[in-house]
Design an enzyme around this catalytic site. Structure first.
Site, mmCIF file in Angstrom:
data_model
loop_
_atom_site.group_PDB
_atom_site.id
_atom_site.type_symbol
_atom_site.label_atom_id
_atom_site.label_comp_id
_atom_site.label_asym_id
_atom_site.label_seq_id
_atom_site.Cartn_x
_atom_site.Cartn_y
_atom_site.Cartn_z
ATOM 1 N N ASP A 223 0.873 -1.188 0.000
ATOM 2 C CA ASP A 223 0.000 0.000 0.000
ATOM 3 C C ASP A 223 0.903 1.229 0.000
ATOM 4 O O ASP A 223 2.030 1.150 -0.472
ATOM 5 C CB ASP A 223 -0.981 -0.056 1.185
ATOM 6 C CG ASP A 223 -2.267 0.721 0.874
ATOM 7 O OD1 ASP A 223 -2.195 1.736 0.152
ATOM 8 O OD2 ASP A 223 -3.344 0.335 1.346
ATOM 9 N N HIS A 246 2.026 1.726 -3.211
ATOM 10 C CA HIS A 246 1.132 2.572 -4.001
ATOM 11 C C HIS A 246 1.717 3.974 -4.137
ATOM 12 O O HIS A 246 1.013 4.925 -4.430
ATOM 13 C CB HIS A 246 -0.257 2.649 -3.362
ATOM 14 C CG HIS A 246 -1.005 1.347 -3.377
ATOM 15 N ND1 HIS A 246 -2.286 1.207 -2.909
ATOM 16 C CD2 HIS A 246 -0.643 0.113 -3.821
ATOM 17 C CE1 HIS A 246 -2.690 -0.057 -3.053
ATOM 18 N NE2 HIS A 246 -1.693 -0.738 -3.594
#
Ligand SMILES: *[C@@H]1O[C@H](CO)[C@@H](O)[C@H](O)[C@H]1NC(C)=O
Ligand SMILES: *[C@@H]1O[C@H](CO)[C@@H](O)[C@H](O)[C@H]1NC(C)=O
Ligand SMILES: *[C@@H]1O[C@H](CO)[C@@H](O)[C@H](O)[C@H]1NC(C)=O
Ligand SMILES: *[C@@H]1O[C@H](CO)[C@@H](O)[C@H](O)[C@H]1NC(C)=O
Ligand SMILES: *[C@@H]1O[C@H](CO)[C@@H](O)[C@H](O)[C@H]1NC(C)=O
Ligand SMILES: *[C@@H]1O[C@H](CO)[C@@H](O)[C@H](O)[C@H]1NC(C)=O
Ligand SMILES: *[C@@H]1O[C@H](CO)[C@@H](O)[C@H](O)[C@H]1NC(C)=O
Ligand SMILES: *[C@@H]1O[C@H](CO)[C@@H](O)[C@H](O)[C@H]1NC(C)=O
Ligand SMILES: *[C@@H]1O[C@H](CO)[C@@H](O)[C@H](O)[C@H]1NC(C)=O
Ligand SMILES: *[C@@H]1O[C@H](CO)[C@@H](O)[C@H](O)[C@H]1NC(C)=O
Ligand SMILES: *[C@@H]1O[C@H](CO)[C@@H](O)[C@H](O)[C@H]1NC(C)=O
Ligand SMILES: *[C@@H]1O[C@H](CO)[C@@H](O)[C@H](O)[C@H]1NC(C)=O
Length: 409
Positions: A223, A246
């Site tokens: 993430d 991310h």
């Protein structure tokens, strides 16, 4: 000379006069939490807490009111994967329903020594992935909380260095309502060994905090690498390697109508971003007609953000701005974002995208004009052909060193 020597002697004496609390582990899988808490209580003022062994922790670490405390952490703290116990007892932090195993709070705190925080994330990721009722995607519930291994909260003047963090059930680090917090040489690995992703395993999330520095660290996760959430000001992130993430993100901002979110004075430089969805990202919700909206309509600003020397390898969208984040395109066109984006500077963004977005390497889409967005030294390529750059509602396209094309309609 003599005076100097005397002063030095006194200084050394003063330093070694620090009270010391060394925590002895109980062994045999017993809970060391109460003894760790007792050590922090006894050494809360001008003390040194030493954690030099392997500890099992099954009790909330609420270590607050610390004043000039050194934490010599050379051992390992392992939180139990006791979901039924941790879910109600972890400390609830309101923002995105985050909860934490350890709330570290006070003034002048120095954690060092090369220790390891192991939060047994695999167990949490597997249950979260396989049981749809386990918890909400954004955060936690009281029956299934996924606590943050280390929260620096309501704190000032904190230095955390040389720490390894493995297997975080949720975000690895949360900086909450704090000021002047520095992290350096932190290695994070939230790597799943099953089909379950290491969900929400952000390296850092920063909220309502000022003066946060993160340097010389590595993040391997699934993430955000670092996320600047509402009211992150004067942020510096540098010399980082992020893998599998991310990206480094401003936001998301503007989610709640009636609330102003401010992210201002952010510098991110010298980052290698590998196998990621995004490189340098800004995400802001669109507007919303409802004054009580919890899905856009907030005000505020994202201002003076610099991304410099970011090298991407295998990144889907290296440069990204979305000012209609999580907002229906029609709604966003009718109600553009009320949170302004300005003074965003991309310097030396280089490397190769993954090709997942075709030839697109930059996707900069605003809903209400973004101003003073500049790019110099951009050198990006796509494995799918000549790189393309999408821009929308950017008033300063003359200050971008690439040719913009309009988004596909
Ligand atoms: C927080 O938890 C409540 C109750 O489970 C849920 O309704 C809400 O959507 C959650 N909020 C976030 C941001 O996850
Ligand atoms: C942190 O500060 C907030 C107020 O800003 C307060 O409500 C909360 O109780 C504090 N938490 C701790 C653990 O000190
Ligand atoms: C920030 O905290 C460090 C200790 O970690 C301290 O040395 C420094 O003076 C503080 N800076 C400011 C601006 O307060
Ligand atoms: C973190 O990783 C770097 C690079 O892999 C390594 O040089 C360093 O020793 C590691 N630090 C710790 C605290 O383990
Ligand atoms: C961070 O790394 C850079 C480059 O490797 C080095 O020059 C610098 O001294 C390091 N800083 C810290 C705080 O470790
Ligand atoms: C980087 O991420 C990939 C994909 O998740 C993984 O296979 C690889 O082991 C990671 N490398 C490092 C150094 O963490
Ligand atoms: C951010 O700071 C502004 C200005 O101080 C304040 O009005 C706003 O409520 C804060 N937002 C959040 C999410 O704390
Ligand atoms: C922008 O932020 C940087 C720190 O990231 C700061 O040094 C600089 O002074 C700020 N510029 C303006 C115009 O505020
Ligand atoms: C941003 O930096 C500028 C220049 O240093 C400073 O004047 C301004 O107050 C900073 N903004 C915030 C929100 O701290
Ligand atoms: C950008 O790259 C150029 C060429 O490598 C270098 O001279 C310059 O210092 C870099 N800019 C920044 C802000 O680091
Ligand atoms: C953006 O600026 C253009 C040109 O100045 C203007 O025509 C347009 O209405 C603006 N859009 C918004 C949403 O403010
Ligand atoms: C890529 O750009 C070059 C130089 O502008 C051009 O000759 C070539 O045809 C382009 N390739 C594709 C696939 O568009």
């Amino acid at each position: 000379m003599r005076t100097v020597a005397l002063l030095l002697t006194l200084l050394v004496a003063a330093v070694s006069a620090r009270i010391s609390c060394t925590v002895k582990p109980l062994g045999g899988g017993q809970d060391d939490g109460p003894n760790i808490l007792a050590a922090f209580k006894r050494c809360a003022k001008e003390g040194r807490v030493t954690l030099d062994k392997y500890y099992v922790v099954d009790t909330l670490l609420l270590t607050t009111g610390l004043d000039d405390v050194e934490i010599e952490f050379t051992g390992t703290v392992q939180y139990t994967p006791n979901i039924a116990k941790w879910s109600p007892q972890s400390y609830f932090l309101t923002y995105q329903n985050a909860t934490t195993f350890w709330f570290l709070s006070g003034n002048n705190i120095h954690l060092y020594g090369g220790g390891t925080l192991d939060a047994n994330g695999q167990v949490w990721w597997d249950i979260f992935h396989n049981d749809p009722n386990a918890g909400t995607a954004g955060g936690s519930s009281r029956t299934f909380a996924r606590p943050v291994p280390l929260t620096v909260g309501n704190a000032s003047n904190v230095l955390i260095e040389d720490l390894t963090q493995i297997g975080s059930p949720f975000w690895n680090n949360f900086v909450y309502q704090s000021s002047n917090v520095t992290y350096r040489r932190i290695n994070i690995s939230s790597h799943s060994y099953s089909d379950s992703p290491a969900a929400n395993s952000d390296g850092w999330d920063i909220y309502r905090s000022n003066l946060v520095t993160i340097t010389n660290s590595t993040v391997d996760n699934d993430d955000g690498c670092v996320s600047f959430k509402p009211n992150s000001t004067n942020m510096l992130v540098s010399n980082m390697v992020c893998n599998g993430s991310h990206g480094i993100s401003v936001g998301s901002l503007g989610q709640y109508a009636g609330t102003a979110d401010i992210v201002e004075n952010v510098t991110v430089h010298d980052v290698v971003m590998k196998i990621a969805q995004y490189g340098a990202r800004i995400k802001v919700f669109g507007g919303n007609p409802s004054p009580s909206s919890t899905a856009g309509g907030g005000t505020g600003l994202a201002k003076n953000i610099t991304f410099a020397n970011i090298h991407v390898e295998n990144v889907d969208t290296p440069m990204y701005i979305n000012q209609c984040y999580s907002t229906d395109a029609d709604v966003c066109a009718q109600f553009p974002s009320k949170l302004t984006i300005s003074d965003v500077h991309y310097i030396n963004i280089t490397g190769t995208s993954s090709g997942a977005e075709g030839t697109v390497v930059a996707d900069l889409e605003c809903s209400s004009n973004c101003t003073d967005i500049t790019a110099t030294g951009t050198d990006l390529s796509s494995p799918k052909g000549n790189a393309t750059y999408i821009c929308k509602e950017i008033t300063s396209i003359a200050q971008l060193d690439f040719d913009c094309t309009a988004p596909p309609s």
